[in-house]
Design an enzyme around this catalytic site. Structure first.
Site, PDB file in Angstrom:
ATOM      1  CB  CYS A  23      -0.992  -0.042   1.168  1.00  0.00           C
ATOM      2  SG  CYS A  23      -2.379   1.081   0.936  1.00  0.00           S
TER       3      CYS A  23
ATOM      4  CG  HIS B  36      -3.743  -3.370   3.194  1.00  0.00           C
ATOM      5  ND1 HIS B  36      -2.657  -3.010   3.974  1.00  0.00           N
ATOM      6  CD2 HIS B  36      -4.270  -2.224   2.731  1.00  0.00           C
ATOM      7  CE1 HIS B  36      -2.542  -1.691   3.986  1.00  0.00           C
ATOM      8  NE2 HIS B  36      -3.507  -1.188   3.240  1.00  0.00           N
TER       9      HIS B  36
ATOM     10  CD  GLU C 260      -1.528  -6.042   5.461  1.00  0.00           C
ATOM     11  OE1 GLU C 260      -1.119  -6.331   4.311  1.00  0.00           O
ATOM     12  OE2 GLU C 260      -2.013  -4.929   5.746  1.00  0.00           O
TER      13      GLU C 260
END
Ligand code: MN
Length: 253
Positions: free
Chosen positions: A111, A215, A217
């Site tokens: 990001c 994202h 994660e």
């Protein structure tokens, strides 16, 4: 051979909580790195002169998400939608990007992270996607970060394509800015169907750098394997790079 657990520097931000500035990072980053067999080391914003010294001691680096980079750093006036700048973090992470590039430290940029590396290498950002082109997809879906909200196409023969064995995937989207002009030594490897840049890599094999605008994660717990595969590819790159360094003869005293 003992199991190697690479040390990964993880960038962070500063937030004032209960009247004191705190070093902060979303724990989903460190959880995802640990799951992929690495030891995350959260690093605060430091003096930019320490970037190279830090990267001598770690095996890889993750540039995390966060606030908009100050547009002055890529020669523009900040857009009215720009968030309050964190110039200390911007300067630290730009120095870290240069050091990672120069030392060929395996780098995963997420990001804001991919935006920082692009700026460090001379690129620029679309400061506000919706203002630039109202017909584009809605990329500001911060209300729904755990879900896959838009599509993505991955170019073949790229690190991202080798990591994620699918040419088209769906991802989360929690950004209002994106890579515009591309920095030196980088190229675009993934876009959403509206043309917004969602993946960037370094050219050539000397430096393993992969940057994504979504994202991953926050998606490693989903049924689809793509985001776990992305962290596993980073882990493999770090291990290969570390094994290479360990196999080098020690320098003469
Ligand atoms: Mn997006």
């Amino acid at each position: 051979m003992p199991q190697i657990h690479p040390l990964i520097a993880v960038t962070s931000t500063t937030e004032v909580l209960r009247n004191l500035p705190r070093v902060r990072v979303n724990q989903l980053y460190t959880d995802a790195l640990q799951r992929a067999g690495m030891i995350p080391v959260v690093v605060p914003t430091l003096d930019p002169g320490l970037a190279d010294a830090l990267l001598q001691r770690v095996d890889g680096v993750v540039f995390t998400g966060g606030e908009d980079v100050d547009a002055h750093l890529y020669g523009q006036t900040p857009h009215p939608t720009a968030e309050a700048p964190n110039l200390a973090r911007d300067r630290w992470e730009i120095a870290l990007a240069h050091a990672a590039h120069d030392r060929h430290i395996p780098t995963l940029a997420i990001c804001r992270g991919v935006q920082v590396i692009n700026i460090a290498l001379g690129g620029s950002l679309i400061q506000d996607i919706a203002s630039r082109e109202p017909a584009f997809l809605t990329h500001t879906r911060s209300d729904d970060r755990a879900h896959r909200v838009h599509d993505l196409s991955i170019d073949p023969d790229t690190r991202l394509a080798r990591a994620i064995a699918a040419p088209h995937i769906t991802i989360n989207s929690s950004h209002h800015q994106s890579v515009d002009t591309i920095g030196a030594g980088l190229h675009v490897v993934a876009r959403s169907s509206d043309g917004v840049v969602e993946g960037v890599e370094s050219n050539g094999d000397d430096w393993w750098m992969l940057g994504v605008q979504w994202h991953p994660e926050e998606l490693v717990q989903t049924p689809e394997p793509w985001d776990r595969d992305l962290f596993d590819a980073f882990s493999a790159a770090v291990r290969a790079s570390t094994a290479l360094a360990l196999s080098r003869p020690p320098s003469n005293p």
